[in-house]
Design an enzyme around this catalytic site. Structure first.
Site, PDB file in Angstrom:
ATOM      1  N   GLY A 102       0.834  -1.204   0.000  1.00 12.90           N
ATOM      2  CA  GLY A 102       0.000   0.000   0.000  1.00 12.90           C
ATOM      3  C   GLY A 102       0.863   1.247   0.000  1.00 12.90           C
ATOM      4  O   GLY A 102       2.057   1.187  -0.276  1.00 12.90           O
ATOM      5  N   GLU A 494      -5.862   5.146 -29.604  1.00 18.01           N
ATOM      6  CA  GLU A 494      -5.631   4.117 -28.595  1.00 18.01           C
ATOM      7  C   GLU A 494      -6.638   2.957 -28.756  1.00 18.01           C
ATOM      8  O   GLU A 494      -6.269   1.782 -28.672  1.00 18.01           O
ATOM      9  CB  GLU A 494      -5.723   4.748 -27.194  1.00 18.01           C
ATOM     10  CG  GLU A 494      -5.766   3.785 -26.023  1.00 18.01           C
ATOM     11  CD  GLU A 494      -4.527   2.919 -25.866  1.00 18.01           C
ATOM     12  OE1 GLU A 494      -3.528   3.136 -26.570  1.00 18.01           O
ATOM     13  OE2 GLU A 494      -4.582   1.985 -25.043  1.00 18.01           O
ATOM     14  N   LYS A 498      -5.389  -0.851 -29.566  1.00 12.82           N
ATOM     15  CA  LYS A 498      -5.699  -1.971 -28.679  1.00 12.82           C
ATOM     16  C   LYS A 498      -6.363  -3.090 -29.474  1.00 12.82           C
ATOM     17  O   LYS A 498      -6.054  -4.258 -29.300  1.00 12.82           O
ATOM     18  CB  LYS A 498      -6.611  -1.478 -27.556  1.00 12.82           C
ATOM     19  CG  LYS A 498      -6.478  -2.117 -26.217  1.00 12.82           C
ATOM     20  CD  LYS A 498      -5.114  -2.108 -25.607  1.00 12.82           C
ATOM     21  CE  LYS A 498      -4.337  -0.863 -25.788  1.00 12.82           C
ATOM     22  NZ  LYS A 498      -3.024  -0.784 -25.235  1.00 12.82           N
ATOM     23  N   GLU A 501      -3.759  -4.782 -31.780  1.00 13.80           N
ATOM     24  CA  GLU A 501      -2.752  -5.525 -31.014  1.00 13.80           C
ATOM     25  C   GLU A 501      -3.240  -6.910 -30.619  1.00 13.80           C
ATOM     26  O   GLU A 501      -2.504  -7.875 -30.723  1.00 13.80           O
ATOM     27  CB  GLU A 501      -2.436  -4.773 -29.705  1.00 13.80           C
ATOM     28  CG  GLU A 501      -1.394  -3.711 -29.791  1.00 13.80           C
ATOM     29  CD  GLU A 501      -1.163  -3.059 -28.427  1.00 13.80           C
ATOM     30  OE1 GLU A 501      -0.029  -3.119 -27.946  1.00 13.80           O
ATOM     31  OE2 GLU A 501      -2.110  -2.489 -27.851  1.00 13.80           O
ATOM     32  N   LYS A 616       6.281  -6.864 -24.502  1.00 15.40           N
ATOM     33  CA  LYS A 616       5.848  -5.905 -23.479  1.00 15.40           C
ATOM     34  C   LYS A 616       6.773  -4.697 -23.457  1.00 15.40           C
ATOM     35  O   LYS A 616       6.333  -3.568 -23.321  1.00 15.40           O
ATOM     36  CB  LYS A 616       5.844  -6.608 -22.114  1.00 15.40           C
ATOM     37  CG  LYS A 616       5.433  -5.722 -20.961  1.00 15.40           C
ATOM     38  CD  LYS A 616       3.948  -5.486 -20.983  1.00 15.40           C
ATOM     39  CE  LYS A 616       3.461  -4.476 -19.974  1.00 15.40           C
ATOM     40  NZ  LYS A 616       2.235  -3.809 -20.450  1.00 15.40           N
TER      41      LYS A 616
HETATM   42  C1  G6P Z   1       5.328  -1.964 -26.459  1.00 19.05           C
HETATM   43  C2  G6P Z   1       4.088  -2.472 -25.735  1.00 19.05           C
HETATM   44  C3  G6P Z   1       3.012  -1.371 -25.646  1.00 19.05           C
HETATM   45  C4  G6P Z   1       3.607  -0.126 -25.022  1.00 19.05           C
HETATM   46  C5  G6P Z   1       4.870   0.334 -25.750  1.00 19.05           C
HETATM   47  C6  G6P Z   1       5.590   1.446 -25.002  1.00 19.05           C
HETATM   48  O1  G6P Z   1       5.049  -1.757 -27.800  1.00 19.05           O
HETATM   49  O2  G6P Z   1       3.559  -3.595 -26.403  1.00 19.05           O
HETATM   50  O3  G6P Z   1       1.902  -1.824 -24.888  1.00 19.05           O
HETATM   51  O4  G6P Z   1       2.652   0.898 -25.033  1.00 19.05           O
HETATM   52  O5  G6P Z   1       5.800  -0.752 -25.863  1.00 19.05           O
HETATM   53  O6  G6P Z   1       6.064   0.922 -23.798  1.00 19.05           O
HETATM   54  P1  G6P Z   1       6.466   1.794 -22.537  1.00 19.05           P
HETATM   55  O7  G6P Z   1       6.943   0.784 -21.528  1.00 19.05           O
HETATM   56  O8  G6P Z   1       7.552   2.717 -22.971  1.00 19.05           O
HETATM   57  O9  G6P Z   1       5.254   2.521 -22.081  1.00 19.05           O
END
Ligand code: G6P
Length: 621
Positions: A102, A494, A498, A501, A616
């Site tokens: 927390g 966005e 999404k 992706e 990621k």
């Molecule tokens: C990758 C991930 C996205 C993310 C981007 C930027 O492409 O798949 O989900 O928004 O990187 O990542 P960051 O850690 O810099 O926000």
């Protein structure tokens, strides 16, 4: 955001704590620690930076005796990733040990007071004040000292405490941070997450806010009677909080991500915000007359919303670019420019490259980052952590909400240094404080999922919510437009990102006004459009865009403000969001879009958490 496990009973505590922590570790925690009291009530304290999986051999060779102990795996929020900042924390005499999940909002004031009273601190964390407060009030009975200490703290906590001066006991307490007790024959556990204890016992009691539990080797009590519940999750489900996917869990945590970002940072009476990470550069920031925001992917969309906020309310000329373009553009900057880097991971190579370029030019660099101790947070001159907690699904969701809330706070911070008046500051702050609850209302359109973490039965993938029904209706379409204007133009991008992706469908986001300059050519009955059109300053313009689409036979799903009945006559489907300030609407309008993408991907049987070809964190340029 962190993980807690505690054990008391007849078995050696250490191996049970270790296996509990391992079950939590997949979330990417950064450090961990244990404290076990042996038969002589002497503590064995062990803290380490890194992953448990990297130290398995070392840990299995440790000789740790004792049948009572607590353990913790940390996701840093206050204080860097160091051994000293890892839990358990202890008092001056190393008699009392505590693990905490927390945020203690008023820790600075308490710490100052305790230091004056002679307490010695060894970490930079907010947590450490709690164990020193317990020490202050300890007179032989641990639960009594805990009770008195907690009266002084403001914020959220799930804690487990042991003491060599009142041994054979774990005291646990919570406020707005999950904590469960595991009940077994002659042994008791405490955990922040069922995943940590599920292989040990399924009989649990959910501790409620403000309750204090005392676990002993042969009995336990809470300050009131509580029913026993049986966990029905499998260990795999438990890791995801009972949800079928991390992405759904993280979407359901979006209100909490906003709450965590703003916690302890708003000063309503001054119409202002307190951002501890900017204190050292606050004078420099006063001189700044131009901002450049750099980010990638979803974070770039947050930065784009930030651009509208900062220009309209802070009055600072702002531009935004993606990391991979910015550095090759030979940007022209001067000493009155500050560069702000937005990144969940703080490790995205393109964003870091842009950051280094700006540092070389001697420009003030600020980070908006989720991961404490990440490269970005170390290399920027100053920054604000978004405190969204670990995000596991590749497609970013809750971290985006943390970024938007942080950018709104930054707007007030910079605005109040410049032209923004008290009344406007107060207005934004009071509306921002309401957003977590409004976001919860948006998620109520997903009733099956809207439960809190005390829900211990499996949560089915699909229920009967409005958005799931929509996903079912539109699942055979192969192309989608997302349109929006002003603050919701980046949200259109966005929503489209999404969807592509995780569902691999073709989706594009475009500014409503741009439709007529090309995209309209694609509109027909097979190319639906999701139009984000809350009742704001560009609503009428959005309605014109919707009419252009309808006139060409296109299908339209509108994201509109509650109470707008008129729009139903114009479009095919409507998703409602509550009313708020125009600059804050993205925090509400994006939630159904994240959820819609999730539902479609599930219906299309895609690998939601790990979409093909994506990572990621993109650590190469
Ligand atoms: C990758 C991930 C996205 C993310 C981007 C930027 O492409 O798949 O989900 O928004 O990187 O990542 P960051 O850690 O810099 O926000």
């Amino acid at each position: 955001m962190c993980g807690i496990v505690g054990y008391i009973g007849k078995k050696p505590a250490f191996s049970i704590l270790l296996s509990g922590l391992k079950r939590l570790e997949y979330r990417g925690y950064d450090s961990y620690g244990f404290c076990v009291l042996n038969q002589q009530n002497e503590p064995f304290l062990y803290k380490k930076v890194g992953k448990i999986s990297e130290a398995e051999v070392e840990l299995s060779n440790l000789k740790v005796n004792g049948r009572v102990g607590i353990a913790h795996t940390r996701w840093a929020t206050t204080g860097a990733v160091t051994e000293a900042n890892a839990h358990p924390h202890f008092d001056c005499k190393k008699d009392i040990f505590l693990v905490h999940n927390g945020i203690i909002e008023n820790y600075r004031e308490i710490k100052e007071k305790l230091i004056k009273e002679g307490h010695k601190f060894t970490s930079e964390t907010d947590t450490e004040v709690v164990v020193h407060l317990i020490e202050k009030y300890f007179q032989g009975n641990l639960e009594e000292a805990v009770r008195k200490a907690l009266k002084e703290v403001r914020g959220t906590y799930g804690i487990a405490v042991i003491s060599k001066k009142d041994p054979e006991k774990i005291v646990a307490a919570r406020l707005s941070s999950p904590l469960i007790l595991g009940i077994n024959q002659d042994e008791f556990l405490v955990a922040s997450d069922p995943a940590a204890i599920i292989t040990h016992t399924r009989q649990v009691i959910n501790l409620d806010d403000n309750e204090i539990a005392v676990l002993r080797p042969d009995n336990f009590f809470i300050l009131k009677e509580k029913p026993l519940t049986t966990i029905e999750w499998t260990p795999e489900e438990a890791e995801k909080g009972g949800y079928p996917h991390f992405m759904l869990k993280e979407i359901m945590e979006e209100p909490e991500a906003i709450e965590n970002a703003i916690r302890g940072r708003l000063i309503p009476e001054e119409g202002s915000v307190k951002l501890g990470g900017l204190i050292n550069v606050s004078e420099k920031l006063r001189e700044i007359n131009r901002l450049i925001l750099v980010a990638c992917g979803t974070a770039f969309h947050a930065a784009r919303v930030g651009e509208y906020m900062l220009e309209e309310y802070a009055g600072i000329p702002t531009e935004v670019d993606i990391g991979s373009e910015f550095r090759y553009r030979k940007p022209i900057v001067d000493k009155k420019t500050a560069a702000i880097f937005v990144s969940q991971s703080g490790e995205t190579a393109d964003t870091l490259a842009a950051l280094r370029e700006m540092k070389e030019k001697g420009i003030l660099t600020i980070g908006i980052t989720n991961v404490v101790g990440s490269t970005q947070s170390r290399e920027t001159d100053a920054g604000v952590y978004t405190r969204s907690g670990p995000e596991i699904a590749v497609a970013s969701t809750k971290a985006f909400l943390g970024q938007l809330a942080t950018l709104a706070m930054l707007t007030v911070y910079l605005g109040r240094q410049k032209e923004m008046g008290l009344v406007m500051g107060k207005r934004i702050i009071s509306e921002l404080a309401k957003i977590p609850d409004l976001a919860r209302n948006v998620l109520k359109s997903a009733p099956e999922f809207a439960e809190t973490s005390s829900h211990l039965t499996p949560r089915s993938t699909l229920s009967n919510s409005a958005i799931e029904k929509l996903a079912e209706k539109y699942k055979d379409f192969k192309n989608f437009w997302f349109i929006g204007r002003k603050y919701n133009q980046p949200i259109a991008l966005e929503g489209a990102l999404k969807l592509k992706e995780i569902s691999y469908l073709h989706a594009e986001g475009v500014a409503g006004g741009e439709l007529k300059h090309g995209p309209l050519a694609l509109i027909d009955e097979n190319f639906p459009t999701i139009a984000i059109c809350p009742s704001d300053s560009v609503y009428e313009k959005m309605i014109s865009n919707i009419q252009e689409i309808k006139a060409r036979g296109g299908l339209v799903i509108a994201i509109a403000t509650e109470g707008n009945e008129e729009i139903k006559k114009l479009v095919d489907d409507v998703i409602y969001i509550p009313k708020t300030l125009e600059m804050l609407t993205p925090m509400l309008s994006v939630i159904p879009l994240h959820f819609f993408a999730y539902c479609l991907a599930v219906l299309l049987e895609k690998d939601v958490d790990k979409p093909r070809n994506l990572a990621k964190s993109c650590t190469t340029e």
